[in-house]
Design a protein around this motif. Structure first.
Motif, PDB file in Angstrom:
ATOM      1  N   VAL A 122      41.191  24.383 -58.331  1.00  0.00           N
ATOM      2  CA  VAL A 122      42.067  23.460 -58.256  1.00  0.00           C
ATOM      3  C   VAL A 122      43.208  24.372 -57.081  1.00  0.00           C
ATOM      4  CG1 VAL A 122      43.222  21.255 -58.500  1.00  0.00           C
ATOM      5  CG2 VAL A 122      40.649  21.780 -58.711  1.00  0.00           C
ATOM      6  N   LEU A 123      43.258  25.069 -57.820  1.00  0.00           N
ATOM      7  CA  LEU A 123      44.711  25.656 -57.147  1.00  0.00           C
ATOM      8  C   LEU A 123      44.877  25.808 -55.795  1.00  0.00           C
ATOM      9  CD1 LEU A 123      46.400  27.177 -60.251  1.00  0.00           C
ATOM     10  CD2 LEU A 123      46.997  24.875 -58.904  1.00  0.00           C
ATOM     11  N   LYS A 124      43.369  27.066 -55.281  1.00  0.00           N
ATOM     12  CA  LYS A 124      42.971  27.425 -54.229  1.00  0.00           C
ATOM     13  C   LYS A 124      43.632  26.552 -52.878  1.00  0.00           C
ATOM     14  CE  LYS A 124      40.785  31.219 -56.724  1.00  0.00           C
ATOM     15  NZ  LYS A 124      39.530  31.334 -56.841  1.00  0.00           N
ATOM     16  N   MET A 125      42.232  25.528 -53.543  1.00  0.00           N
ATOM     17  CA  MET A 125      42.544  24.115 -52.859  1.00  0.00           C
ATOM     18  C   MET A 125      43.888  23.429 -52.306  1.00  0.00           C
ATOM     19  SD  MET A 125      38.822  22.649 -52.611  1.00  0.00           S
ATOM     20  CE  MET A 125      38.961  21.515 -52.537  1.00  0.00           C
ATOM     21  N   ARG A 126      44.895  23.461 -53.078  1.00  0.00           N
ATOM     22  CA  ARG A 126      45.871  23.214 -52.855  1.00  0.00           C
ATOM     23  C   ARG A 126      46.734  23.779 -52.409  1.00  0.00           C
ATOM     24  NH1 ARG A 126      50.931  24.137 -54.670  1.00  0.00           N
ATOM     25  NH2 ARG A 126      52.388  22.547 -55.494  1.00  0.00           N
ATOM     26  N   PHE A 127      46.762  25.336 -52.468  1.00  0.00           N
ATOM     27  CA  PHE A 127      47.585  26.318 -51.737  1.00  0.00           C
ATOM     28  C   PHE A 127      47.091  25.761 -50.227  1.00  0.00           C
ATOM     29  CE2 PHE A 127      49.041  30.390 -50.249  1.00  0.00           C
ATOM     30  CZ  PHE A 127      50.085  30.281 -50.753  1.00  0.00           C
ATOM     31  N   ALA A 128      45.638  25.776 -50.005  1.00  0.00           N
ATOM     32  CA  ALA A 128      45.603  26.126 -49.000  1.00  0.00           C
ATOM     33  C   ALA A 128      45.915  24.220 -47.856  1.00  0.00           C
ATOM     34  CB  ALA A 128      44.116  25.580 -48.959  1.00  0.00           C
ATOM     35  N   TYR A 129      45.569  23.269 -48.977  1.00  0.00           N
ATOM     36  CA  TYR A 129      46.349  22.318 -48.375  1.00  0.00           C
ATOM     37  C   TYR A 129      47.635  22.181 -47.711  1.00  0.00           C
ATOM     38  CZ  TYR A 129      41.680  19.474 -48.208  1.00  0.00           C
ATOM     39  OH  TYR A 129      40.210  19.366 -48.036  1.00  0.00           O
ATOM     40  N   THR A 130      48.411  23.074 -48.898  1.00  0.00           N
ATOM     41  CA  THR A 130      50.028  23.107 -48.553  1.00  0.00           C
ATOM     42  C   THR A 130      50.227  23.352 -47.192  1.00  0.00           C
ATOM     43  OG1 THR A 130      50.169  22.893 -51.090  1.00  0.00           O
ATOM     44  CG2 THR A 130      51.576  23.644 -49.389  1.00  0.00           C
ATOM     45  N   LEU A 141      44.911  17.110 -55.631  1.00  0.00           N
ATOM     46  CA  LEU A 141      45.499  17.879 -54.745  1.00  0.00           C
ATOM     47  C   LEU A 141      47.469  17.538 -54.704  1.00  0.00           C
ATOM     48  CD1 LEU A 141      43.007  18.088 -52.378  1.00  0.00           C
ATOM     49  CD2 LEU A 141      43.555  20.113 -53.462  1.00  0.00           C
ATOM     50  N   THR A 142      47.785  18.005 -55.288  1.00  0.00           N
ATOM     51  CA  THR A 142      49.472  18.517 -55.730  1.00  0.00           C
ATOM     52  C   THR A 142      50.094  18.610 -54.625  1.00  0.00           C
ATOM     53  OG1 THR A 142      49.991  19.258 -57.112  1.00  0.00           O
ATOM     54  CG2 THR A 142      49.844  17.360 -57.544  1.00  0.00           C
ATOM     55  N   LEU A 143      51.401  18.063 -53.881  1.00  0.00           N
ATOM     56  CA  LEU A 143      51.635  19.145 -52.425  1.00  0.00           C
ATOM     57  C   LEU A 143      53.181  19.221 -52.611  1.00  0.00           C
ATOM     58  CD1 LEU A 143      49.940  16.965 -49.739  1.00  0.00           C
ATOM     59  CD2 LEU A 143      49.173  19.504 -50.513  1.00  0.00           C
ATOM     60  N   PRO A 144      53.593  20.188 -52.951  1.00  0.00           N
ATOM     61  CA  PRO A 144      55.309  20.223 -52.730  1.00  0.00           C
ATOM     62  C   PRO A 144      55.787  19.951 -51.583  1.00  0.00           C
ATOM     63  CG  PRO A 144      54.009  22.431 -51.968  1.00  0.00           C
ATOM     64  CD  PRO A 144      53.256  22.024 -52.268  1.00  0.00           C
ATOM     65  N   PRO A 145      57.342  19.607 -51.216  1.00  0.00           N
ATOM     66  CA  PRO A 145      57.817  19.516 -49.873  1.00  0.00           C
ATOM     67  C   PRO A 145      57.359  19.888 -48.929  1.00  0.00           C
ATOM     68  CG  PRO A 145      59.592  18.906 -52.091  1.00  0.00           C
ATOM     69  CD  PRO A 145      58.322  20.031 -52.389  1.00  0.00           C
ATOM     70  N   PRO A 193      53.760  13.539 -47.447  1.00  0.00           N
ATOM     71  CA  PRO A 193      52.671  13.607 -48.038  1.00  0.00           C
ATOM     72  C   PRO A 193      53.138  14.158 -50.082  1.00  0.00           C
ATOM     73  CG  PRO A 193      51.344  14.651 -46.955  1.00  0.00           C
ATOM     74  CD  PRO A 193      53.206  14.032 -46.188  1.00  0.00           C
ATOM     75  N   ARG A 194      52.820  13.683 -51.115  1.00  0.00           N
ATOM     76  CA  ARG A 194      53.017  14.650 -52.562  1.00  0.00           C
ATOM     77  C   ARG A 194      51.724  15.394 -53.062  1.00  0.00           C
ATOM     78  NH1 ARG A 194      57.023  15.779 -49.864  1.00  0.00           N
ATOM     79  NH2 ARG A 194      58.812  15.607 -50.358  1.00  0.00           N
ATOM     80  N   ALA A 195      50.615  14.354 -52.218  1.00  0.00           N
ATOM     81  CA  ALA A 195      48.769  14.883 -52.754  1.00  0.00           C
ATOM     82  C   ALA A 195      48.732  14.619 -51.903  1.00  0.00           C
ATOM     83  CB  ALA A 195      49.061  14.418 -53.939  1.00  0.00           C
ATOM     84  N   GLY A 196      47.138  15.142 -51.955  1.00  0.00           N
ATOM     85  CA  GLY A 196      46.478  14.525 -50.609  1.00  0.00           C
ATOM     86  C   GLY A 196      46.200  14.805 -49.570  1.00  0.00           C
TER      87      GLY A 196
END
Length: 514
Positions: free
Chosen positions: A390-398, A283-287, A424-427
């Protein structure tokens, strides 16, 4: 790597009454290629009361309740007017009803799927072969080790994986380095193996780009001058390092690949293992960005872009000597109640873990394994389909992260300098650092502020509650861990941020009193 394995783990042998010993077979003996099973104490699949299972799979997070387009993370219904989604995304909105069904039958001829006759039966300690194959293909795709002699074993989630990793390396009295603030239940695993946890200092500078978690200079100096700095542990060099390298729990920091390379070089120089706990790394996150920004098709990454530029490579990808053990879990990306994960490492390490599993857990739940495997293979379409999920989850967490941090950054408490926020940059965690005046009794004021936060109706975790050694970490314990994972809506996140900052603002106005 065998010299780093614990004596307890290395001494274990496999033992089962049904195992036939082929040693010293008579000359000319050839085992029958298809013997009848009259030895195994397990029922025929015809006795199972379940004939089939149907699993309805969503295409995007929150699809059924909110009819979200493309798994967009806004927890609110994005079909409403002025929700910050471009029209091209709105046109892709699903109906909310799942059209994606996975049927698990009693028997199947598909070699990639696990049927009920296998999933409801006793199975291999290492894991059912179909799921094991997926775990190995995922690692090859996302975090390929630099050597060939590696493998995986299925676990009962990350907690089980950590317990088995600690057992594999630690004999009573062995030292393990642990980030000073960490997932504290792991201390029980260390204690169970008889290990001695030694905290290593974290750099809690919230300024973007200033910290990657571990204070590297502190770690390097500690290793170089071990006997002088830790005289009570003289001659007991560290056997392992336990690290949450991505989306560190509780701080939210993520180590870059360059930073990991420096730490790995220390592991090579001082000969210790690295136990990499990674529940959040995918779950990587952009700034941080404005949570109300318009979302566009280009916001969705391709798998290749994600793997090449956004996913931080595991310590495995640096490993040439088999000293890295990686703990993975399906808890954060699929469901925690399945209690399912896997461990990656050198074959010698996985072998001793397998022997320990044969004692403490035997095989993981077959039902959990068939659900995860068959949804991934039959519905998502294998490794790349899983990464798309995972990418859909990542977008959601962002988006969730942006909503929570937006409420913190917009506050008077932040603008007045009462708090700093780690982006955070992940998680799924961020930490909010409280800027007490110099000379403040940090534990006492954190205790009072904790009561204040509970009084206004917001639950958070005080940093010192996650310290390995509270006396060691007291000067850096002036923070709270917040999560954006559990909230039911954007409005809940905004309200949570509002209550948090209002409590901090009032606390400072009252001279740091309740």
């Amino acid at each position: 790597m065998s010299h780093l394995l614990s004596k307890r783990a290395s001494a274990r042998q496999r033992l089962h009454f049904s195992v036939f010993n082929f040693d010293n077979a008579p000359e000319g003996f050839e085992p029958h290629p298809d013997p009848l099973w009259l030895d195994a104490g397990m029922p025929n699949a015809g006795f199972f009361p379940i004939d089939s299972l149907q699993i309805n799979v969503v295409d995007y997070p929150f699809q059924k309740s909110l009819s979200l387009p493309l798994g967009n993370s806004s927890i609110e219904n994005l079909n409403h007017k002025d929700t910050g989604v471009e029209e091209s995304l709105k046109r892709l909105t699903t109906t909310g009803e799942s059209k994606n069904h996975v049927m698990v039958t009693k028997r199947t001829n598909d070699p990639k799927l696990i049927d009920l006759s296998r999933g409801l039966q006793y199975s291999e300690v290492e894991g059912i072969p179909q799921l094991l194959e997926f775990t190995r293909n995922l690692i090859k795709r996302a975090h390929p080790p630099k050597y060939d002699d590696w493998t995986t074993i299925v676990s009962n989630g990350a907690g089980d994986g950590l317990n088995k990793a600690m057992d594999a390396f630690l004999d009573p009295g062995d030292v393990i380095l642990v980030e000073e603030f960490t997932f504290t239940p792991v201390l029980l695993n260390i204690q169970n193996a008889g290990g001695i946890p030694v905290p290593i200092k974290l750099n809690l500078d919230a300024t973007s780009g200033k910290s990657e978690g571990i204070d590297f200079e502190y770690l390097k100096n500690l290793l170089e001058n071990w006997d002088e700095l830790r005289p009570e542990l003289e001659k007991k060099k560290p056997k392992a390092l336990y690290t949450i390298a991505s989306g560190q729990n509780p701080t939210g920091f993520t180590q870059s690949i360059e930073f990991r390379r420096k730490v790995y070089n220390l592991a090579e120089k001082y000969d210790f293992a690295i136990i990499e706990d990674d529940p959040y790394g995918y779950l990587t996150l952009p700034p941080f960005s404005d949570p109300d920004v318009i979302h566009k098709i280009s916001d969705f990454l391709t798998i290749e872009d994600y793997l090449a530029h956004h996913l931080i490579p595991s310590y495995l990808t640096l490993d040439t000597s088999g000293r890295v053990v990686r703990i993975e879990t399906f808890s954060k990306l699929f469901a925690p109640g399945l209690r399912l994960g896997f461990i990656v490492g050198h074959k010698d390490v996985i072998d001793v873990i397998s022997k320990y599993s044969n004692i403490v857990t035997r095989s993981s739940s077959g039902t959990s394994q068939l659900i995860v495997n068959n949804v991934i293979e039959q519905s998502f379409g294998g490794v790349d389909g899983w990464l798309n999920w995972v990418l859909k989850m990542r977008f959601a967490y962002t988006k969730r992260r942006n909503v929570l941090l937006g409420g913190l950054f917009d506050s008077e408490a932040y603008k007045k300098g009462h708090l700093n926020v780690i982006d955070p940059r992940a998680g799924m965690f961020t930490s909010v650092i409280i800027n007490f005046p110099e000379g403040t009794n940090v534990p006492e004021k954190m205790r009072l502020l904790s009561f204040k936060l509970r009084a206004v109706g917001v639950k958070v975790v005080a940093g010192l509650n996650m310290a390995v050694d509270k006396s060691f970490s007291e000067p850096r314990g002036n923070f709270f861990r917040l999560t954006y994972a559990i909230a039911g809506s954007d409005s809940e996140l905004r309200e949570g941020a509002k209550r948090f900052v209002s409590a901090v603002e009032e606390f400072f106005k009252k001279g740091l009193e309740f």
